[in-house]
Design a protein around this motif. Structure first.
Motif, PDB file in Angstrom:
ATOM      1  N   LYS A 116       0.969  -0.845  -0.190  1.00  0.00           N
ATOM      2  CA  LYS A 116       0.158  -0.722  -0.240  1.00  0.00           C
ATOM      3  C   LYS A 116       0.563   1.265  -0.067  1.00  0.00           C
ATOM      4  CE  LYS A 116      -3.699  -2.170   2.319  1.00  0.00           C
ATOM      5  NZ  LYS A 116      -4.222  -2.189   3.614  1.00  0.00           N
ATOM      6  N   PHE A 117       0.331   2.618  -0.463  1.00  0.00           N
ATOM      7  CA  PHE A 117       0.939   3.447  -0.400  1.00  0.00           C
ATOM      8  C   PHE A 117       0.361   4.446   0.468  1.00  0.00           C
ATOM      9  CE2 PHE A 117       0.865   2.199  -4.935  1.00  0.00           C
ATOM     10  CZ  PHE A 117       1.704   2.703  -5.152  1.00  0.00           C
ATOM     11  N   TYR A 118       1.096   4.842   1.262  1.00  0.00           N
ATOM     12  CA  TYR A 118       1.586   5.854   2.214  1.00  0.00           C
ATOM     13  C   TYR A 118       1.654   7.848   2.283  1.00  0.00           C
ATOM     14  CZ  TYR A 118       0.432   2.458   4.790  1.00  0.00           C
ATOM     15  OH  TYR A 118      -0.273   0.285   4.894  1.00  0.00           O
ATOM     16  N   VAL A 119       0.893   8.275   2.934  1.00  0.00           N
ATOM     17  CA  VAL A 119       1.494  10.211   2.755  1.00  0.00           C
ATOM     18  C   VAL A 119       1.848  10.018   3.856  1.00  0.00           C
ATOM     19  CG1 VAL A 119       1.054  10.931   0.476  1.00  0.00           C
ATOM     20  CG2 VAL A 119      -0.306  11.127   2.642  1.00  0.00           C
ATOM     21  N   TYR A 120       2.935  11.139   4.712  1.00  0.00           N
ATOM     22  CA  TYR A 120       3.251  11.495   5.812  1.00  0.00           C
ATOM     23  C   TYR A 120       2.311  13.015   5.748  1.00  0.00           C
ATOM     24  CZ  TYR A 120       5.500  13.837   9.499  1.00  0.00           C
ATOM     25  OH  TYR A 120       6.153  13.856  10.999  1.00  0.00           O
ATOM     26  N   ASP A 121       1.489  12.931   7.209  1.00  0.00           N
ATOM     27  CA  ASP A 121       0.643  13.201   7.390  1.00  0.00           C
ATOM     28  C   ASP A 121       1.096  14.576   8.540  1.00  0.00           C
ATOM     29  OD1 ASP A 121      -1.464  15.048   7.643  1.00  0.00           O
ATOM     30  OD2 ASP A 121      -2.726  13.778   8.636  1.00  0.00           O
ATOM     31  N   PRO A 122       1.959  15.595   8.191  1.00  0.00           N
ATOM     32  CA  PRO A 122       2.176  16.949   9.141  1.00  0.00           C
ATOM     33  C   PRO A 122       0.806  16.969  10.479  1.00  0.00           C
ATOM     34  CG  PRO A 122       1.930  17.856   7.383  1.00  0.00           C
ATOM     35  CD  PRO A 122       1.467  16.313   7.185  1.00  0.00           C
ATOM     36  N   ALA A 123       0.004  17.081  10.467  1.00  0.00           N
ATOM     37  CA  ALA A 123      -0.474  17.963  11.419  1.00  0.00           C
ATOM     38  C   ALA A 123      -1.392  16.601  12.069  1.00  0.00           C
ATOM     39  CB  ALA A 123      -2.522  17.682  10.598  1.00  0.00           C
ATOM     40  N   THR A 124      -0.887  14.906  11.807  1.00  0.00           N
ATOM     41  CA  THR A 124      -1.067  14.033  13.189  1.00  0.00           C
ATOM     42  C   THR A 124       0.503  13.604  13.320  1.00  0.00           C
ATOM     43  OG1 THR A 124      -1.482  12.312  11.350  1.00  0.00           O
ATOM     44  CG2 THR A 124      -2.901  13.804  12.593  1.00  0.00           C
ATOM     45  N   GLY A 125       1.558  13.951  12.313  1.00  0.00           N
ATOM     46  CA  GLY A 125       2.861  13.415  12.130  1.00  0.00           C
ATOM     47  C   GLY A 125       3.046  12.349  12.032  1.00  0.00           C
TER      48      GLY A 125
END
Length: 139
Positions: A116-125
């Motif tokens: 699966k692909f993932y992105v980094y969410d800076p709001a939640t870290g």
């Protein structure tokens, strides 16, 4: 004493003598083979076994099987184009489960274990799963 003339066999003194026990011993108790010294290690029931508990052997076999299937699944997975394995510093910030790859161009992570692909969410870290877009027909 009861008449036992119908029974045949060695008398207790004869048994003790055959075992090498002192004939003058008055006790009717006959020593076991291990007490006399006639006990051999091959008389043990588990001869040929290491003494390792069966549950431990089964657990080791299962771990080996998991390792083989995990290794086979990682080797057969085709890494998406443009993705490179992450370095140790970046891997420390990622979830521990999985083998991680990163695309500099797309700024997306890919996990080889769940594919699966993932992105980094800076709001939640944290890293969130990236879902593929789906087109729907209206009308």
């Amino acid at each position: 004493a009861a008449d036992m003339s119908g029974f045949s066999g060695p008398k207790p003194a004869e048994i003790r003598g055959a075992l090498g026990v002192d004939r003058n011993m008055t006790s009717e108790v006959v020593p076991t083979a291990s007490q006399v010294g006639g006990f051999a290690s091959m008389d043990k029931q588990n001869t040929g076994y290491s003494g390792t508990p069966m549950w431990k052997l089964a657990l080791e076999r299962e771990k080996e099987r998991e390792k083989q299937t995990l290794g086979a699944s990682v080797r057969t997975v085709k890494i998406p184009e443009g993705f490179l394995e992450v370095d140790k510093a970046m891997a420390a910030q990622l979830p521990a489960k999985g083998q991680w790859y990163f695309s500099e161009k797309r700024q997306v992570f890919w996990n080889a274990v769940d594919e699966k692909f993932y992105v980094y969410d800076p709001a939640t870290g944290t890293h969130k799963e990236l879902y593929e877009a789906v087109d729907y027909e209206l009308g």
